[in-house]
Scaffold this active site. Structure first.
Site, PDB file in Angstrom:
ATOM      1  N   GLY A 185     -24.785 -19.574  -3.095  1.00 24.52           N
ATOM      2  CA  GLY A 185     -25.593 -18.766  -2.040  1.00 24.52           C
ATOM      3  C   GLY A 185     -24.391 -18.439  -1.080  1.00 24.52           C
ATOM      4  O   GLY A 185     -23.555 -19.055  -0.508  1.00 24.52           O
ATOM      5  N   SER A 186     -24.561 -17.108  -0.630  1.00 23.12           N
ATOM      6  CA  SER A 186     -23.705 -16.506   0.138  1.00 23.12           C
ATOM      7  C   SER A 186     -23.738 -14.866   0.563  1.00 23.12           C
ATOM      8  O   SER A 186     -25.091 -14.630   0.446  1.00 23.12           O
ATOM      9  CB  SER A 186     -22.369 -16.457  -0.403  1.00 23.12           C
ATOM     10  OG  SER A 186     -22.367 -15.973  -1.894  1.00 23.12           O
ATOM     11  N   ARG A 187     -23.008 -14.292   1.163  1.00 29.39           N
ATOM     12  CA  ARG A 187     -23.092 -13.037   1.715  1.00 29.39           C
ATOM     13  C   ARG A 187     -22.002 -12.297   1.841  1.00 29.39           C
ATOM     14  O   ARG A 187     -20.569 -12.800   2.007  1.00 29.39           O
ATOM     15  CB  ARG A 187     -23.851 -13.170   3.211  1.00 29.39           C
ATOM     16  CG  ARG A 187     -23.858 -12.107   3.966  1.00 29.39           C
ATOM     17  CD  ARG A 187     -24.493 -12.122   5.340  1.00 29.39           C
ATOM     18  NE  ARG A 187     -23.974 -11.253   6.490  1.00 29.39           N
ATOM     19  CZ  ARG A 187     -24.350 -11.081   7.744  1.00 29.39           C
ATOM     20  NH1 ARG A 187     -25.254 -12.271   7.981  1.00 29.39           N
ATOM     21  NH2 ARG A 187     -23.759 -10.465   8.538  1.00 29.39           N
TER      22      ARG A 187
END
Length: 226
Positions: A185-187
């Site tokens: 989960g990240s950006r």
């Protein structure tokens, strides 16, 4: 095919899943509980395999285009003051990756690595406005032939606990090649010149090394726009 960053986790999960299946088979007498444990072990293994998948992609390299560095959804397109490297206004495009997306980071453009820095930080949810400057992150700048210097930032999310960054200052990199990995989960934020044209829209789903994020604006196109 699976990413090298997942090899240890995949092997550990595989052996644990096999062990749990065998233990349940020979030591759990209640049928529904035995089956539940075995199914749970296999589901966890499948989820781990899915997360670390690394699909091969044929990249059509183009100096006039910035390609998506990751798979995900565009959650921000705005003009912003970038204060770590440029200290001026840039166009920011942010791509959010859910745990089900491919989490490989790929170089958005070909060029030379001019800056690469790791920042420890918090683990705010990846769509939080302050995650770009307060979360654990890496900042990388590529000097490109057509866009000049572009910056991308890997940002950890609430679930992410490790960012892997392969970019080193002085490296010559090719668009679409493996640049790193973010676990769970990240950006990724892109900071691009003001005179480029953004070719994606908010909430659009993009594919790493495939979807065009921005293009060079030719002089005649610039005159038409103004």
């Amino acid at each position: 095919m699976f990413h090298r960053e997942g090899q240890k986790i995949i092997l550990s999960t595989f052996f644990l899943a096999i062990a749990l299946v065998l233990i349940a088979q020979f030591y759990v007498s209640i049928p529904w509980l035995r089956l539940s444990l075995q199914v749970m072990a296999l589901v966890v293994l499948i989820l781990i395999l899915q997360f670390f998948r690394n699909p091969k992609r044929k990249v059509e390299r183009n100096f006039d285009e910035i390609l998506a560095p990751v798979d995900g959804k565009v959650v921000a397109i705005e003009e912003i003051e970038e204060t770590e490297y440029f200290n001026d206004k840039r166009k920011q495009v942010s791509i959010f990756m859910s745990p089900t997306n491919v989490h490989v980071t790929r170089y958005a453009a070909s060029g030379e690595i001019k800056y690469s820095k790791y920042h420890p930080g918090k683990y705010l949810v990846a769509w939080h406005p302050k995650s770009s400057t307060e979360n654990e992150r890496t900042t990388v700048v590529i000097r490109t032939p057509k866009f000049g210097d572009i910056l991308y930032r890997q940002i950890a999310g609430a679930m992410a606990r490790r960012i892997v960054n392969y970019a080193e200052v002085g490296d010559s990199v090719q668009q679409g090649d493996d640049a790193g990995f973010i676990k769970f989960g990240s950006r990724v934020d892109l900071f691009l010149p003001l005179d480029c044209a953004i070719t994606v829209t908010l909430n659009q789903k993009v594919t790493g090394a495939k979807t065009c994020i921005a293009v060079v604006v030719q002089k005649d196109e610039e005159r038409e726009i103004t």
